[in-house]
Design a protein around this motif. Structure first.
Motif, short mmCIF file in Angstrom:
data_model
loop_
_atom_site.label_atom_id
_atom_site.label_comp_id
_atom_site.label_asym_id
_atom_site.label_seq_id
_atom_site.Cartn_x
_atom_site.Cartn_y
_atom_site.Cartn_z
N ALA A 161 0.84 -1.21 0.00
CA ALA A 161 0.00 0.00 0.00
C ALA A 161 0.87 1.25 0.00
O ALA A 161 0.61 2.20 -0.75
N LEU A 162 1.91 1.25 0.82
CA LEU A 162 2.82 2.39 0.85
C LEU A 162 3.52 2.55 -0.49
O LEU A 162 3.63 3.66 -1.02
N ALA A 163 3.97 1.45 -1.06
CA ALA A 163 4.62 1.49 -2.37
C ALA A 163 3.68 2.05 -3.43
O ALA A 163 4.07 2.89 -4.25
N ALA A 164 2.42 1.61 -3.41
CA ALA A 164 1.44 2.08 -4.39
C ALA A 164 1.19 3.58 -4.24
O ALA A 164 1.06 4.30 -5.24
N LEU A 165 1.15 4.06 -3.00
CA LEU A 165 0.98 5.51 -2.78
C LEU A 165 2.16 6.29 -3.33
O LEU A 165 2.00 7.34 -3.96
N ILE A 166 3.35 5.77 -3.13
CA ILE A 166 4.55 6.45 -3.62
C ILE A 166 4.60 6.39 -5.15
O ILE A 166 4.97 7.37 -5.80
N ASN A 188 -5.04 4.03 3.64
CA ASN A 188 -5.66 5.07 4.47
C ASN A 188 -4.89 5.26 5.77
O ASN A 188 -4.72 6.39 6.24
N ALA A 189 -4.42 4.17 6.36
CA ALA A 189 -3.63 4.27 7.59
C ALA A 189 -2.33 5.03 7.34
O ALA A 189 -1.92 5.86 8.17
N HIS A 190 -1.68 4.77 6.21
CA HIS A 190 -0.45 5.50 5.87
C HIS A 190 -0.74 6.99 5.66
O HIS A 190 0.03 7.83 6.11
N ILE A 191 -1.83 7.27 4.98
CA ILE A 191 -2.21 8.67 4.72
C ILE A 191 -2.50 9.39 6.03
O ILE A 191 -2.02 10.49 6.28
N GLU A 192 -3.28 8.73 6.92
CA GLU A 192 -3.59 9.34 8.21
C GLU A 192 -2.35 9.55 9.06
O GLU A 192 -2.20 10.58 9.71
N ALA A 193 -1.44 8.59 9.03
CA ALA A 193 -0.20 8.73 9.80
C ALA A 193 0.64 9.88 9.26
O ALA A 193 1.20 10.65 10.05
N ALA A 194 0.69 10.04 7.95
CA ALA A 194 1.46 11.14 7.36
C ALA A 194 0.83 12.48 7.70
O ALA A 194 1.53 13.44 8.00
#
Length: 124
Positions: free
Chosen positions: A54-59, A114-120
């Motif tokens: 998920a993090l890789a896909a966001l990047i 979503n968890a990565h986005i919220e954490a950022a």
């Protein structure tokens, strides 16, 4: 939530990481190729790997949208970013295809993204 999931899956498939082009150049014609391995299902993939993907896909999505990166450099930039996260390029491509075919996996990737986005956002 569905929009992010669909977007992640679309970006993941639209920007496959480096190995796809390399594989097509070195593989035999389709008539002599072995059948593709079955895609993993949601149950086959750990929460940690889902989070990394998920993090890789966001990047990958950010790199694809970044107009400051020349188009001809984006593939190498994507591959390097994915590897730095800890996802092998071939595995990234496999997970991207699996996300398109497995709604449960797509939902898990969506939740992780979503968890990565919220954490950022909370760290700003």
């Amino acid at each position: 939530m569905r929009f992010i999931c669909s977007s992640l899956a679309a970006i993941a498939l639209a920007a496959p990481v480096g190995v796809a082009a390399q594989e097509s150049a070195t593989t035999a014609p389709p008539a002599t190729q072995a059948p593709q391995q079955a895609l993993p299902t949601s149950a086959d993939i750990s929460d940690e790997e889902v989070s990394q993907f998920a993090l890789a896909a966001l990047i990958v999505q950010q790199i694809a949208a970044d107009e400051a990166i020349p188009q001809e450099e984006k593939q190498a930039t994507v591959q390097q970013a994915v590897e730095q996260i800890g996802v092998a390029p071939q595995r990234y491509n496999t997970l991207a295809r699996a996300t398109q075919n497995d709604p449960a996996l797509a939902e898990r990737v969506n939740l992780a993204a979503n968890a990565h986005i919220e954490a950022a956002q909370s760290s700003q």
